[in-house]
Design a protein around this motif. Sequence first.
Motif, PDB file in Angstrom:
ATOM      1  N   PRO A  91       0.835  -1.203   0.000  1.00  0.00           N
ATOM      2  CA  PRO A  91       0.000   0.000   0.000  1.00  0.00           C
ATOM      3  C   PRO A  91       0.868   1.250   0.000  1.00  0.00           C
ATOM      4  N   ILE A  92       0.312   2.364  -0.472  1.00  0.00           N
ATOM      5  CA  ILE A  92       1.046   3.628  -0.515  1.00  0.00           C
ATOM      6  C   ILE A  92       0.312   4.641   0.369  1.00  0.00           C
ATOM      7  N   ASP A  93       0.987   5.096   1.419  1.00  0.00           N
ATOM      8  CA  ASP A  93       0.419   6.110   2.308  1.00  0.00           C
ATOM      9  C   ASP A  93       0.850   7.485   1.845  1.00  0.00           C
ATOM     10  N   HIS A  94      -0.089   8.433   1.849  1.00  0.00           N
ATOM     11  CA  HIS A  94       0.196   9.828   1.508  1.00  0.00           C
ATOM     12  C   HIS A  94      -0.051  10.659   2.769  1.00  0.00           C
ATOM     13  N   TYR A  95       1.044  11.076   3.416  1.00  0.00           N
ATOM     14  CA  TYR A  95       0.951  11.821   4.669  1.00  0.00           C
ATOM     15  C   TYR A  95       0.986  13.325   4.417  1.00  0.00           C
ATOM     16  N   THR A  96       0.135  14.054   5.126  1.00  0.00           N
ATOM     17  CA  THR A  96       0.228  15.510   5.179  1.00  0.00           C
ATOM     18  C   THR A  96       0.147  15.923   6.646  1.00  0.00           C
ATOM     19  N   GLN A  97       0.771  17.057   6.971  1.00  0.00           N
ATOM     20  CA  GLN A  97       0.910  17.434   8.372  1.00  0.00           C
ATOM     21  C   GLN A  97      -0.425  17.535   9.110  1.00  0.00           C
ATOM     22  N   ASN A  98      -1.360  18.254   8.562  1.00  0.00           N
ATOM     23  CA  ASN A  98      -2.621  18.472   9.267  1.00  0.00           C
ATOM     24  C   ASN A  98      -3.824  17.854   8.564  1.00  0.00           C
ATOM     25  N   GLY A  99      -3.552  17.006   7.602  1.00  0.00           N
ATOM     26  CA  GLY A  99      -4.652  16.389   6.876  1.00  0.00           C
ATOM     27  C   GLY A  99      -4.714  14.901   7.139  1.00  0.00           C
ATOM     28  N   PRO A 100      -5.736  14.258   6.646  1.00  0.00           N
ATOM     29  CA  PRO A 100      -5.857  12.807   6.844  1.00  0.00           C
ATOM     30  C   PRO A 100      -4.829  12.059   5.993  1.00  0.00           C
ATOM     31  N   THR A 101      -4.430  10.889   6.456  1.00  0.00           N
ATOM     32  CA  THR A 101      -3.563  10.031   5.654  1.00  0.00           C
ATOM     33  C   THR A 101      -4.430   9.312   4.627  1.00  0.00           C
ATOM     34  N   VAL A 102      -4.031   9.416   3.383  1.00  0.00           N
ATOM     35  CA  VAL A 102      -4.756   8.749   2.308  1.00  0.00           C
ATOM     36  C   VAL A 102      -3.926   7.552   1.867  1.00  0.00           C
ATOM     37  N   THR A 103      -4.543   6.386   1.825  1.00  0.00           N
ATOM     38  CA  THR A 103      -3.834   5.170   1.443  1.00  0.00           C
ATOM     39  C   THR A 103      -4.411   4.620   0.154  1.00  0.00           C
ATOM     40  N   THR A 104      -3.524   4.354  -0.802  1.00  0.00           N
ATOM     41  CA  THR A 104      -3.942   3.710  -2.039  1.00  0.00           C
ATOM     42  C   THR A 104      -3.398   2.288  -2.038  1.00  0.00           C
ATOM     43  N   GLY A 105      -4.075   1.386  -2.664  1.00  0.00           N
ATOM     44  CA  GLY A 105      -3.694  -0.020  -2.608  1.00  0.00           C
ATOM     45  C   GLY A 105      -4.752  -0.807  -1.857  1.00  0.00           C
ATOM     46  N   VAL A 106      -4.501  -2.052  -1.618  1.00  0.00           N
ATOM     47  CA  VAL A 106      -5.524  -2.915  -1.046  1.00  0.00           C
ATOM     48  C   VAL A 106      -5.584  -2.871   0.475  1.00  0.00           C
ATOM     49  N   THR A 107      -4.512  -2.381   1.117  1.00  0.00           N
ATOM     50  CA  THR A 107      -4.474  -2.407   2.574  1.00  0.00           C
ATOM     51  C   THR A 107      -4.783  -1.029   3.136  1.00  0.00           C
ATOM     52  N   PRO A 108      -5.734  -0.885   4.038  1.00  0.00           N
ATOM     53  CA  PRO A 108      -6.023   0.421   4.637  1.00  0.00           C
ATOM     54  C   PRO A 108      -4.932   0.825   5.610  1.00  0.00           C
ATOM     55  N   PHE A 109      -4.973   2.083   6.049  1.00  0.00           N
ATOM     56  CA  PHE A 109      -4.004   2.586   7.010  1.00  0.00           C
ATOM     57  C   PHE A 109      -4.288   1.938   8.359  1.00  0.00           C
ATOM     58  N   ALA A 110      -3.488   0.969   8.722  1.00  0.00           N
ATOM     59  CA  ALA A 110      -3.678   0.204   9.962  1.00  0.00           C
ATOM     60  C   ALA A 110      -2.384  -0.548  10.219  1.00  0.00           C
ATOM     61  N   VAL A 111      -2.337  -1.312  11.302  1.00  0.00           N
ATOM     62  CA  VAL A 111      -1.148  -2.122  11.556  1.00  0.00           C
ATOM     63  C   VAL A 111      -0.982  -3.083  10.392  1.00  0.00           C
ATOM     64  N   SER A 112       0.199  -3.107   9.797  1.00  0.00           N
ATOM     65  CA  SER A 112       0.396  -3.946   8.620  1.00  0.00           C
ATOM     66  C   SER A 112       1.796  -4.534   8.641  1.00  0.00           C
ATOM     67  N   ALA A 113       2.056  -5.348   7.679  1.00  0.00           N
ATOM     68  CA  ALA A 113       3.378  -5.942   7.514  1.00  0.00           C
ATOM     69  C   ALA A 113       4.147  -5.144   6.461  1.00  0.00           C
ATOM     70  N   ILE A 114       5.424  -5.359   6.437  1.00  0.00           N
ATOM     71  CA  ILE A 114       6.271  -4.799   5.386  1.00  0.00           C
ATOM     72  C   ILE A 114       6.070  -5.662   4.137  1.00  0.00           C
ATOM     73  N   PRO A 115       6.071  -5.109   2.913  1.00  0.00           N
ATOM     74  CA  PRO A 115       6.484  -3.761   2.541  1.00  0.00           C
ATOM     75  C   PRO A 115       5.309  -2.787   2.433  1.00  0.00           C
ATOM     76  N   TYR A 116       5.645  -1.510   2.438  1.00  0.00           N
ATOM     77  CA  TYR A 116       4.702  -0.448   2.099  1.00  0.00           C
ATOM     78  C   TYR A 116       5.495   0.757   1.608  1.00  0.00           C
ATOM     79  N   SER A 117       4.825   1.649   0.900  1.00  0.00           N
ATOM     80  CA  SER A 117       5.452   2.857   0.368  1.00  0.00           C
ATOM     81  C   SER A 117       4.740   4.077   0.933  1.00  0.00           C
ATOM     82  N   TYR A 118       5.345   5.248   0.755  1.00  0.00           N
ATOM     83  CA  TYR A 118       4.759   6.454   1.358  1.00  0.00           C
ATOM     84  C   TYR A 118       5.254   7.712   0.642  1.00  0.00           C
ATOM     85  N   THR A 119       4.468   8.766   0.763  1.00  0.00           N
ATOM     86  CA  THR A 119       4.882  10.123   0.406  1.00  0.00           C
ATOM     87  C   THR A 119       4.493  11.024   1.570  1.00  0.00           C
ATOM     88  N   PHE A 120       5.138  12.172   1.695  1.00  0.00           N
ATOM     89  CA  PHE A 120       4.739  13.131   2.722  1.00  0.00           C
ATOM     90  C   PHE A 120       4.939  14.555   2.204  1.00  0.00           C
TER      91      PHE A 120
END
Length: 201
Positions: A79-108
């Motif tokens: 999954p790919i997490d898109h982090y912003t300082q004061n906004g919600p984290t948006v996750t693309t891919g099949v896994t929602p933003f939650a406890v998960s296993a590696i691997p995962y990708s991210y932007t901020f």
Amino acid sequence: MSHSLLKRSFGIAAAVTTGFLLLATPAQAAPEAEAAGSEQVKPTVSAAEIAANNAAVWASLPPNVTMRVTGKKPKLQGPIDHYTQNGPTVTTGVTPFAVSAIPYSYTFDGVWSLYGRDFKSTRTTFCKDIKATWDYPEESWHQFKVSLSAGGTITVPTDGVMRTWCWSSVPTNTTIRFHYYSTNNSGGDIAKASGSGSVHY
């Protein structure tokens, strides 16, 4: 002076003047074009600056962390997490933003203090690709850091170069996360950074 000679002299003078004006026009317009172009083109970081950043990183690494310069974008995994300082984290891919296993990708974007996703590792060693640049400001008294809750804080150069950091001696099957933050923030002087990467074995 005869009428025809006067007419010819005036024509030559007009042509010379026009020629000067035509030559002068691009010279006056060039700085404007350069200025417009310089706003769109981001300056490239020199090889000397990158080398100095690498040396500073290697000198400050925790004993359980290594770093190598990859310089290229890693393959997107999980999954790919898109982090912003004061906004919600948006996750693309099949896994929602939650406890998960590696691997995962991210932007901020625009981050000065933010926690990434919770995850668990099934191995005692894993790696994190990351590159970062300052959004504002770029003064030298700020640093951008990433801290793993299981131990080991790194200083990430804000030169936009992709590097890979590997943590060892990490507890397995334990919920951990990364903290992304800038240092020396006070009052209105808050350094904000953007970047991307991935976490993988």
